[in-house]
Design an enzyme around this catalytic site. Structure first.
Site, PDB file in Angstrom:
ATOM      1  N   TYR A 229     -60.533  30.675-136.950  1.00  0.00           N
ATOM      2  CA  TYR A 229     -60.857  29.700-138.006  1.00  0.00           C
ATOM      3  C   TYR A 229     -62.346  29.734-138.332  1.00  0.00           C
ATOM      4  CZ  TYR A 229     -56.212  28.222-136.806  1.00  0.00           C
ATOM      5  OH  TYR A 229     -54.851  28.225-136.583  1.00  0.00           O
TER       6      TYR A 229
ATOM      7  N   ASP B 134     -47.817  24.000-136.185  1.00  0.00           N
ATOM      8  CA  ASP B 134     -48.239  22.663-136.610  1.00  0.00           C
ATOM      9  C   ASP B 134     -47.110  21.680-136.379  1.00  0.00           C
ATOM     10  OD1 ASP B 134     -50.879  22.916-137.467  1.00  0.00           O
ATOM     11  OD2 ASP B 134     -50.215  23.984-139.257  1.00  0.00           O
TER      12      ASP B 134
ATOM     13  N   PHE C 269     -43.647  35.209-146.139  1.00  0.00           N
ATOM     14  CA  PHE C 269     -42.967  34.116-145.440  1.00  0.00           C
ATOM     15  C   PHE C 269     -41.468  34.258-145.629  1.00  0.00           C
ATOM     16  CE2 PHE C 269     -43.999  32.279-149.627  1.00  0.00           C
ATOM     17  CZ  PHE C 269     -42.768  31.761-150.012  1.00  0.00           C
TER      18      PHE C 269
ATOM     19  N   GLN D 234     -57.805  32.346-140.685  1.00  0.00           N
ATOM     20  CA  GLN D 234     -57.398  31.407-141.722  1.00  0.00           C
ATOM     21  C   GLN D 234     -58.029  31.859-143.041  1.00  0.00           C
ATOM     22  OE1 GLN D 234     -55.551  29.446-143.103  1.00  0.00           O
ATOM     23  NE2 GLN D 234     -55.809  27.461-142.092  1.00  0.00           N
TER      24      GLN D 234
ATOM     25  N   LYS E 116     -58.181  32.699-125.845  1.00  0.00           N
ATOM     26  CA  LYS E 116     -56.976  33.412-126.314  1.00  0.00           C
ATOM     27  C   LYS E 116     -57.136  34.924-126.133  1.00  0.00           C
ATOM     28  CE  LYS E 116     -56.661  31.144-130.502  1.00  0.00           C
ATOM     29  NZ  LYS E 116     -56.010  30.615-131.731  1.00  0.00           N
TER      30      LYS E 116
ATOM     31  N   GLU F 144     -48.769  39.793-145.793  1.00  0.00           N
ATOM     32  CA  GLU F 144     -48.019  38.769-145.057  1.00  0.00           C
ATOM     33  C   GLU F 144     -46.951  38.153-145.970  1.00  0.00           C
ATOM     34  OE1 GLU F 144     -50.182  36.037-142.511  1.00  0.00           O
ATOM     35  OE2 GLU F 144     -49.025  34.388-143.348  1.00  0.00           O
TER      36      GLU F 144
ATOM     37  N   TYR G 153     -50.890  25.237-126.086  1.00  0.00           N
ATOM     38  CA  TYR G 153     -51.759  25.953-127.014  1.00  0.00           C
ATOM     39  C   TYR G 153     -51.270  27.395-127.194  1.00  0.00           C
ATOM     40  CZ  TYR G 153     -54.760  22.044-125.813  1.00  0.00           C
ATOM     41  OH  TYR G 153     -55.244  20.788-125.614  1.00  0.00           O
TER      42      TYR G 153
ATOM     43  N   PRO H 287     -37.969  33.404-146.885  1.00  0.00           N
ATOM     44  CA  PRO H 287     -37.350  32.598-147.939  1.00  0.00           C
ATOM     45  C   PRO H 287     -36.238  31.722-147.366  1.00  0.00           C
ATOM     46  CG  PRO H 287     -37.462  34.914-148.565  1.00  0.00           C
ATOM     47  CD  PRO H 287     -37.781  34.838-147.103  1.00  0.00           C
ATOM     48  N   LYS H 288     -35.924  30.648-148.093  1.00  0.00           N
ATOM     49  CA  LYS H 288     -34.965  29.669-147.567  1.00  0.00           C
ATOM     50  C   LYS H 288     -33.508  30.090-147.760  1.00  0.00           C
ATOM     51  CE  LYS H 288     -37.567  25.392-147.472  1.00  0.00           C
ATOM     52  NZ  LYS H 288     -38.900  25.827-147.906  1.00  0.00           N
TER      53      LYS H 288
HETATM   54  P1  FAD Z   1     -54.522  27.004-130.887  1.00  0.00           P
HETATM   55  O1  FAD Z   1     -55.424  28.150-130.769  1.00  0.00           O
HETATM   56  O2  FAD Z   1     -53.686  26.643-129.716  1.00  0.00           O
HETATM   57  O3  FAD Z   1     -55.406  25.741-131.318  1.00  0.00           O
HETATM   58  C1  FAD Z   1     -54.799  24.519-131.692  1.00  0.00           C
HETATM   59  C2  FAD Z   1     -55.777  23.370-131.549  1.00  0.00           C
HETATM   60  O4  FAD Z   1     -55.997  23.112-130.175  1.00  0.00           O
HETATM   61  C3  FAD Z   1     -57.143  23.632-132.151  1.00  0.00           C
HETATM   62  O5  FAD Z   1     -57.631  22.429-132.674  1.00  0.00           O
HETATM   63  C4  FAD Z   1     -57.965  24.073-130.958  1.00  0.00           C
HETATM   64  O6  FAD Z   1     -59.328  23.807-131.140  1.00  0.00           O
HETATM   65  C5  FAD Z   1     -57.367  23.241-129.843  1.00  0.00           C
HETATM   66  N1  FAD Z   1     -57.407  23.904-128.532  1.00  0.00           N
HETATM   67  C6  FAD Z   1     -57.113  25.203-128.264  1.00  0.00           C
HETATM   68  N2  FAD Z   1     -57.243  25.460-126.936  1.00  0.00           N
HETATM   69  C7  FAD Z   1     -57.592  24.288-126.368  1.00  0.00           C
HETATM   70  C8  FAD Z   1     -57.880  23.885-125.023  1.00  0.00           C
HETATM   71  N3  FAD Z   1     -57.842  24.768-124.008  1.00  0.00           N
HETATM   72  N4  FAD Z   1     -58.219  22.581-124.781  1.00  0.00           N
HETATM   73  C9  FAD Z   1     -58.284  21.680-125.795  1.00  0.00           C
HETATM   74  N5  FAD Z   1     -58.025  21.997-127.099  1.00  0.00           N
HETATM   75  C10 FAD Z   1     -57.699  23.288-127.374  1.00  0.00           C
HETATM   76  N6  FAD Z   1     -48.082  28.308-138.478  1.00  0.00           N
HETATM   77  C11 FAD Z   1     -46.733  28.466-138.445  1.00  0.00           C
HETATM   78  O7  FAD Z   1     -46.020  27.496-138.198  1.00  0.00           O
HETATM   79  N7  FAD Z   1     -46.145  29.687-138.676  1.00  0.00           N
HETATM   80  C12 FAD Z   1     -46.864  30.794-138.942  1.00  0.00           C
HETATM   81  O8  FAD Z   1     -46.305  31.878-139.130  1.00  0.00           O
HETATM   82  C13 FAD Z   1     -48.302  30.673-138.989  1.00  0.00           C
HETATM   83  N8  FAD Z   1     -49.080  31.748-139.237  1.00  0.00           N
HETATM   84  C14 FAD Z   1     -50.449  31.615-139.210  1.00  0.00           C
HETATM   85  C15 FAD Z   1     -51.249  32.733-139.419  1.00  0.00           C
HETATM   86  C16 FAD Z   1     -52.632  32.642-139.391  1.00  0.00           C
HETATM   87  C17 FAD Z   1     -53.463  33.869-139.590  1.00  0.00           C
HETATM   88  C18 FAD Z   1     -53.253  31.370-139.188  1.00  0.00           C
HETATM   89  C19 FAD Z   1     -54.744  31.239-139.188  1.00  0.00           C
HETATM   90  C20 FAD Z   1     -52.470  30.241-138.991  1.00  0.00           C
HETATM   91  C21 FAD Z   1     -51.066  30.346-138.987  1.00  0.00           C
HETATM   92  N9  FAD Z   1     -50.246  29.233-138.767  1.00  0.00           N
HETATM   93  C22 FAD Z   1     -48.876  29.386-138.745  1.00  0.00           C
HETATM   94  C23 FAD Z   1     -50.828  27.894-138.609  1.00  0.00           C
HETATM   95  C24 FAD Z   1     -51.111  27.520-137.131  1.00  0.00           C
HETATM   96  O9  FAD Z   1     -49.895  27.362-136.438  1.00  0.00           O
HETATM   97  C25 FAD Z   1     -51.911  26.219-137.149  1.00  0.00           C
HETATM   98  O10 FAD Z   1     -53.171  26.439-137.711  1.00  0.00           O
HETATM   99  C26 FAD Z   1     -52.016  25.462-135.846  1.00  0.00           C
HETATM  100  O11 FAD Z   1     -52.568  24.185-136.142  1.00  0.00           O
HETATM  101  C27 FAD Z   1     -52.942  26.086-134.817  1.00  0.00           C
HETATM  102  O12 FAD Z   1     -52.431  27.226-134.300  1.00  0.00           O
HETATM  103  P2  FAD Z   1     -53.306  28.153-133.307  1.00  0.00           P
HETATM  104  O13 FAD Z   1     -52.411  29.223-132.876  1.00  0.00           O
HETATM  105  O14 FAD Z   1     -54.591  28.490-133.913  1.00  0.00           O
HETATM  106  O15 FAD Z   1     -53.517  27.100-132.099  1.00  0.00           O
END
Ligand code: FAD
Length: 314
Positions: free
Chosen positions: A152, A112, A20, A183, A172, A18, A129, A22-23
């Protein structure tokens, strides 16, 4: 002797890298040089390009990197895409660009909130989500894209009810995701138990562990704390006394990560390692080399994209 096992079987564990975005343009050039060097030593099954949540200039760079990686370098490429804090038009543009460059893999994420706010704003079109993005991609592109989602093993930091983590992960997958990248983590036993729980919950798509190499003690602690990751006692016991010697930290840290990976492979739950390179080449290659996963001399490297391991199961 364990490592020999993997030379004997043709079913070697595969891996991915993986990167990321660069700026700066110079940073992008440096990244291409680094990728070149890495691919000389190793051929990943695929590469991931991350997405900057909220869109903006860097997301343009993401789509460019994806296009170059997929169609110029010829690597099976997976584009990360987030769906909050960003106009829906940008999601459309990103998907179209990925489609046009021949990229067929998207890691669908929520993203995030920006650093200066605790909250994020769902955008028009109902993207709350990651699940909503999976549904959207399926609706628009059918089976063109293979969609992955984030998992996670130690729970998502915002989720207060631990059981909900599996419930939302299943949503999902039911929406159309066909693989999970996790993660980072360092607690192998917890990960293996989580895999059991995931399977018992009826989620049967491949689970790909996200592996974060250890380069310096500071970054190790910072990243673990940022992801709310448990650090096993053994890691602290071995790394804390040598924390000021970066080279030694990388050496011992690599050994710890290698042991962890071996345990994951031995568990039988995984057959692929996803390395968070953090755009550095040395530590990820050291891990693969010690696991015996780099191609041996004379080994034919087949980088046919139809080898993408879980595409067949679609
Ligand atoms: P979701 O699966 O939507 O979950 C988000 C939150 O909402 C969780 O707390 C979950 O429990 C809750 N939730 C989900 N569904 C529901 C529902 N139906 N009702 C109520 N609550 C719900 N971030 C970036 O910005 N760019 C990246 O390229 C990037 N790459 C990543 C790669 C990996 C492998 C991982 C693990 C994370 C990455 N992230 C990245 C970070 C990610 O965007 C964050 O962890 C973010 O907080 C959650 O994303 P998610 O897709 O898991 O969200």
């Amino acid at each position: 002797e364990k490592l020999d096992k993997y030379h004997e079987t043709s079913n070697k564990t595969t891996f991915s890298f993986e990167y990321f975005v660069p700026k700066t343009t110079q940073g992008v050039q440096n990244l291409y040089d680094r990728m070149d060097r890495m691919f000389e030593a190793s051929l990943p099954q695929f590469v991931d390009i991350t997405w900057n949540a909220g869109g903006g200039r860097l997301s343009q760079m993401s789509t460019e990197l994806v296009a170059t990686s997929q169609s110029v370098l010829g690597l099976e490429t997976c584009m990360h895409l987030t769906c909050t804090n960003m106009p829906v038009q940008q999601i459309d543009d990103a998907l179209e660009s990925a489609y046009n460059s021949g990229c067929q893999n998207i890691l669908a994420l929520r993203g995030d909130p920006p650093h200066d706010s605790q909250q994020w704003t769902p955008i028009e079109g109902g993207f709350h989500y990651a699940k909503d993005l999976v549904t959207y991609i399926k609706k628009k592109y059918g089976n063109h894209f293979q969609i992955g989602v984030a998992g996670y093993p130690e729970g998502h930091p915002e989720e207060t009810v631990f059981e909900n983590n599996l419930k939302y992960l299943k949503e999902k997958v039911d929406a159309g995701a066909s693989f999970i990248i996790t993660q980072m983590f360092y607690d192998a036993d917890n990960f293996i138990q989580w895999c059991k729980d995931v399977r018992a919950f009826g989620i049967d798509v491949p689970i790909i562990p996200g592996i974060m190499p250890i380069t310096t003690y500071d970054t190790f602690l910072r990243r673990a704390s940022w992801g709310a990751i448990n650090i096993p006692r053994e890691f602290t016991a071995q790394l804390d006394p040598i924390k000021d010697d970066d080279e030694l930290v990388r050496e011992v840290g690599t050994q710890l990560v290698v042991q962890m990976c071996q345990k994951l492979i031995d568990s039988g739950y995984i057959n692929h390692l996803h390395l968070y390179t953090m755009n550095l080449e040395k530590a990820p290659l050291m891990i693969l080399e010690r696991l015996g996963l780099l191609p041996t001399e004379g080994e034919v490297i087949n980088q046919n994209s139809s080898n993408f391991p879980w595409r067949k199961s679609l």
